[in-house]
Design an enzyme around this catalytic site. Structure first.
Site, PDB file in Angstrom:
ATOM      1  N   SER A  38      -3.355   1.149  -6.138  1.00  0.00           N
ATOM      2  CA  SER A  38      -1.888   1.230  -6.824  1.00  0.00           C
ATOM      3  C   SER A  38      -1.520   0.001  -7.481  1.00  0.00           C
ATOM      4  CB  SER A  38      -1.055   1.594  -5.339  1.00  0.00           C
ATOM      5  OG  SER A  38       0.238   1.939  -5.937  1.00  0.00           O
ATOM      6  N   ASP A 185      -1.735   8.652  -5.493  1.00  0.00           N
ATOM      7  CA  ASP A 185      -1.765   7.299  -5.007  1.00  0.00           C
ATOM      8  C   ASP A 185      -2.851   6.898  -4.102  1.00  0.00           C
ATOM      9  OD1 ASP A 185      -0.974   4.828  -3.846  1.00  0.00           O
ATOM     10  OD2 ASP A 185       0.955   5.063  -4.855  1.00  0.00           O
TER      11      ASP A 185
END
Length: 296
Positions: A38, A185
């Site tokens: 991320s 993610d």
């Protein structure tokens, strides 16, 4: 000293990484291979592309985070339609502006695909929720999807890794059996992939330092859950911590810079310049404290 670095997820808390990088530079510690999930994937990609600290600092300080909030055009004129996109597209924002920004920054260093970076020197973690797999890019592209990693854009990999569920729309990857996988993610399955540079003998090529945007596992405080929204945040936080908590033993904690920034929401794209500065200072302070006794 040359080391490998692993950066955790954390959304806008990533400004703390700048302070940590400053501390490493002050101690003459140089990063070689880098990996991240991320927000950590953003910083890792910049380092792998050859950006120096002062350049990263300038980029991040000049960045207007709100530009990444790119809802579909229809929702601008018909506000209620955002719930339509949330339900059917599984996200409020497209994430295209963010991906274009990453592409532009990497392109200025003539970096486009994984073939433009020394092999093995950048690894990005994503979550394939269709196949239920944790995926490391570029390593798993050929094996899982039949995609040549040499032609895979790094900006796309970073965008997928930072695809916070329900915030950004999931990206899609075609599979070997014509089924498209939804990618979100990487923090959903491993928010802090400290394991990523281990070889079969568990002997690292060089020291590995991880930078984690949270308290150490021993210092984490209980969550106060009173509403459904609180529970949703707690669910995501628990999923993000569970995999990594089992892996990070007390011995490995000796190689982790913990930066406690839990008071900032990962998706608060409206943080002030003051908060950005405080995050940078917090990152430097905790990295300084860590390096004072490292290695140990």
């Amino acid at each position: 000293m040359k080391i490998d670095g692993v950066f955790s997820g954390g959304g806008v808390k990533a400004y703390s990484f700048i302070g940590a990088l400053q501390s490493l530079e002050d101690k003459k510690v140089t990063l070689e291979r880098v990996a991240g999930t991320s927000a950590g994937a953003i910083i890792a990609s910049f380092i792998a592309a050859g950006y120096h600290l002062e350049e990263i600092n300038k980029i991040m300080k000049e960045l207007d985070l709100k530009q990444f909030l790119d809802p579909p055009s229809l929702s601008t004129f018909v506000p209620f339609s955002k719930w339509f996109f949330l339900y059917f597209q599984m996200g409020l924002y497209k994430g295209n502006t963010f991906e274009s920004w990453i592409h532009e920054k990497l392109a200025s260093k003539n970096i486009y695909t994984f073939s433009d970076i020394q092999s093995g020197y950048l690894k990005v973690v994503v979550s394939d929720i269709t196949l239920g797999k944790l995926v490391v890019l570029p390593d798993d592209l050929q094996r899982i999807y039949g995609i040549d990693p040499n032609f895979f854009p790094i900006s796309k990999a970073v965008r997928m890794s930072a695809g916070f569920p329900y915030f950004f729309m999931p990206k899609k990857l075609p599979g070997k059996n014509k089924t498209k996988s939804l990618i979100v993610d990487g923090g959903l399955l491993s928010n802090f992939p400290l394991w990523i540079f281990e070889n079969k003998n568990h002997t690292p090529m060089r020291p590995i330092i991880g930078v984690k945007l949270s308290e150490s596992m021993e210092k984490m405080k209980p969550r106060h859950i009173k509403t459904a929204l609180d529970m949703l945040h707690a669910l995501f936080s628990t999923m993000k911590q569970a995999h990594d908590t089992r892996y990070v033993s007390k011995s490995k904690q000796n190689n982790i810079i913990f930066i406690p920034v839990d008071h900032i929401e990962a998706t608060d794209f409206d943080i002030s310049e003051k908060i950005k500065h405080e995050l940078i200072e917090t990152g430097k302070y905790h990295a300084d404290q860590f390096l004072m006794y490292w290695p140990r």
